[in-house]
Structures are given as C-alpha cells and as structure tokens.
Design a protein around this motif. Structure first.
Motif, short mmCIF file in Angstrom:
data_model
loop_
_atom_site.label_atom_id
_atom_site.label_comp_id
_atom_site.label_asym_id
_atom_site.label_seq_id
_atom_site.Cartn_x
_atom_site.Cartn_y
_atom_site.Cartn_z
N GLU A 155 -55.17 52.10 -85.37
CA GLU A 155 -55.62 53.36 -84.76
C GLU A 155 -57.01 53.21 -84.15
N GLY A 156 -57.90 52.47 -84.86
CA GLY A 156 -59.25 52.27 -84.36
C GLY A 156 -59.27 51.48 -83.06
N LEU A 157 -58.48 50.42 -83.00
CA LEU A 157 -58.41 49.60 -81.77
C LEU A 157 -57.83 50.39 -80.62
N LYS A 158 -56.92 51.33 -80.94
CA LYS A 158 -56.34 52.19 -79.90
C LYS A 158 -57.42 53.08 -79.29
N PHE A 159 -58.31 53.63 -80.14
CA PHE A 159 -59.41 54.47 -79.65
C PHE A 159 -60.35 53.64 -78.77
#
Length: 398
Positions: free
Chosen positions: A17-21
């Motif tokens: 999720e963090g890499l997506k942001f």
C-alpha cells in the motif's frame, strides 16, 4: 474496538500500500510536470494530511531516485511495443532549442501499426551543448537510432530548414531521407515578403509599442476594460497580445486582437494618449489587409501543427495557398502583397511535387489523391512510380 489499531497505525512505506502511494505521487509529478520540490510545499502536505494522515510522504530525493528505473522500464516496454505493433518503417521528427543557457535536441518516432493505428512517442530529449555542426547532429541522430534498434527501419526524418540541420542529412554515411518543416518554410516566406514591407514594419512597431505600454500601465488597461463593457458589452476583459519575433503567427494574433478591439482602442487612446501611439485611417486599412492575408497562413499552420498532421497534406496546403492568391482584388496594395507572396512560394516550393515522399503520400491519401497536383507531369511520374512499386510488392516472394 475492531479496526481501531489499524486506523491509527502508520502505513509502512515499503508495504504494498505504501509503495502504491509513493508511485501515485511520482506519477503526478511526472504527468503534471511539477518540480520535485512540490513534496515540501505546505499546501501539498496539508492536502495529503487530510486524505492520507497515516502515510508519510517521501523526500524530494526519494522521488528523484524513482525516475531512472521508471524510464528504463518504460523504454523496455516501448521497445516491446515496437515489436508487437510490427513497426516496419519509422519516421523521425527532430528539433533543437535553447532554454536556461543549455541547448537541447528532441526526437520523436512515428509509425503506423498493422491495425492502422497512428503511434508516436519520444525517442530522446537531451542536452546538446556541443557545437551544432552537421556532423554532431548526424552523430546524435545515429546514436539514438542505434539505441532504439531502428537502424533498418527509419525512412524519412522531419527537420527544420536550418543550414546545419539540412547538411546533417548530406553526410556520406547518412542513409535517411529528410523532409523540411513546411511551417518553418511558410514562416520564412512571410518574414521575407510581408514582414519586410516598410509599411507593415512601421505598423507592427506601433502595435508592439502599444502592447508594451498597455502591459505596464494600469490606467490604460482599466480604460480598455471599461470601453469594452460600454461599447461591446463584453465583460470578459480581453487584453492585448504582444508577439514573439520567432513565431510569425504570434504577430498575426497581435494584429488580429488589435483589429477586433479597434473602436475600443481608438477611444482609449483618445482618453489615455500617454503612450504616444496614433493610428491613422491608413493604418487601420493596412491592419485589415494584413490580417486577411495572414489568416490564410494561420489556417495552414493550425493544420500542420495538429496531432493528426501528415506529410500528405503539404502539397494540398501549398496548392490551396497559391490558389487563394489568384483571387482578384480591386485593391492594388492587396494584389501587390499577394503577387509577392505567390512568387516567393513558387520559388521555395517549385520542386515539392517531384520529391518522392511528399508526392507519393499525397497520391495515396484518399482525401487528396491527384486533385492538388499543379504539375500533371509530376502527377503522372508519381502515379507510375507507385504502380511499379505496388507490382513489385505483389510479385515479391513471401
């Protein structure tokens, strides 16, 4: 409470999720041409604090580090696309410019897929601070073509008409045909034959003086806006446009706007005469003549600058402009301008219909076919060449 811990815990930057942001922020910077420093801006940080309060935005350096891997990934995907789309022949357009004390050279690739999709993408856009000699330009082109594995696919290269760029394609090792930019050629015709007339030069100088004064005088602009509301019932507050010497159509836009606001400007100059510009009846008459003649070139420029512009439109555009100059007028000054422009156009484009890539493209375009050839000899020669090449393709072994 169920989910309470999840709601207040920070999102791990290295999680899915963090890499997506992070990727979303990176893509926003690239797509909107924003500076990397936007991630430090208070407004940007406040906006993200509202919608993603549990996610820590990365540093400017972090998002910079994502650029090279993204470029290599997209470059690889584009090379695969070239294979999948079966790009048998590729055309290249190249242009050089300067910005912030650096020179740049950009190249675009264009091709048509098996499904008749028109596809284009950027091959290169890099600093070019070495001397712009023909040899250096050709070597840069060769390096880019080799890097993209297009050596045996490149056919025609679209270029401007600068002597060094033209000479680059006369290099003994060069196997590419080149085509000059028609927009650039039209600009040269206008500058030489129209913008060199003393009466036109004097008028354009007046226009620039007026526009420069208006940009620095608040009282002049206030009166200009007031007169638009009174005389034209126009509350959009149109301003004046000052031209850029390197773009002829910006001069057209400047003249067109002043002519459109003729009565408003005349009244404003009476009330606010401080700029020292006075337009006579002869000036306004010349305005109208110049705008009407330049409108023909402006329409051609728009057609050639559109995303669907094609080399097949060059001969029809030149023919249409030449035909428009044959329309008679009672005004001797107008006819004099038209004749001078027509003569210059014929001198510059006398061999256009004999150049293979222009003539064949026009003949094969179902919109034009043979209708815009001025020379029947050139048309017949092109027709014969297309027929012979078609027969050769038919009988070539598979």
């Amino acid at each position: 409470m169920p989910g309470w811990v999840d709601n207040i815990s920070k999102i791990n930057s290295n999680s899915k999720e963090g890499l997506k942001f992070h990727r979303s922020i990176f893509e926003m910077i690239i797509l909107d041409l924003q500076p990397w420093s936007i991630v430090n801006n208070p407004g940007f940080l406040r906006h993200h604090a509202v919608f993603t309060p549990h996610f820590d935005i990365g540093s400017e350096k972090y998002y910079r580090s994502m650029l090279n891997p993204a470029y290599e990934k997209i470059k690889l995907a584009t090379k695969v696309m070239l294979i999948e789309k079966n790009a048998e022949t590729v055309s290249i357009s190249l242009d050089a410019w300067s910005s912030f004390h650096h020179e740049y050279l950009g190249m675009m690739a264009h091709f048509i897929s098996e499904k008749w999709e028109r596809i284009k993408f950027c091959l290169s856009c890099s600093k070019f601070d070495e001397k712009h000699t023909a040899s250096n330009i050709f070597q840069r082109l060769e390096n880019v073509v080799k890097e993209w594995e297009l050596k045996d696919k490149v056919t025609v290269c679209l270029r401007d008409n600068a002597a060094n760029v033209k000479a680059a394609f006369k290099d003994p090792q060069c196997v590419y045909k080149s085509a000059g930019c028609l927009n650039h050629s039209l600009q040269l015709v206008i500058k030489k034959e129209l913008f060199s007339l003393q009466s036109a030069v004097n008028l354009i100088v007046k226009c620039r003086k007026l526009c420069t004064h208006a940009s620095f005088s608040n009282s002049f602009f206030a009166e200009l806006y007031k007169q638009q509301e009174v005389q034209m019932n126009n509350f959009d507050r149109l301003g004046l446009k000052i031209d850029v010497p390197t773009r002829w159509n910006s001069t057209y836009y400047m003249l067109e706007r002043i002519l459109y606001l003729k009565s408003v400007i005349a009244t404003t100059l009476l009330i606010r005469p401080s700029c020292g510009v006075v337009f006579t009846v002869q000036d306004w008459n010349l305005y109208e003549k110049l705008v009407n003649i330049l409108a023909i070139f402006e329409e051609a420029t728009k057609l050639l600058s559109g995303k669907d512009a094609c080399i097949s439109a060059c001969i029809p555009i030149v023919t249409t402009i030449l035909k428009s100059f044959e329309v008679p007028s009672d005004d001797e000054e107008v006819m004099s301008m038209k004749n001078a422009l027509k003569k210059a156009m014929e001198a510059r484009f006398f061999d256009l219909e004999t150049i293979d890539h222009f003539a064949i493209a026009t003949l094969l375009d179902p919109r034009f076919k043979h209708h815009f050839f001025r020379s029947q000899e050139a048309f017949q020669a092109t027709k014969k060449q297309v027929f012979l090449e078609f027969r050769q393709l038919q009988f070539e072994p598979k």
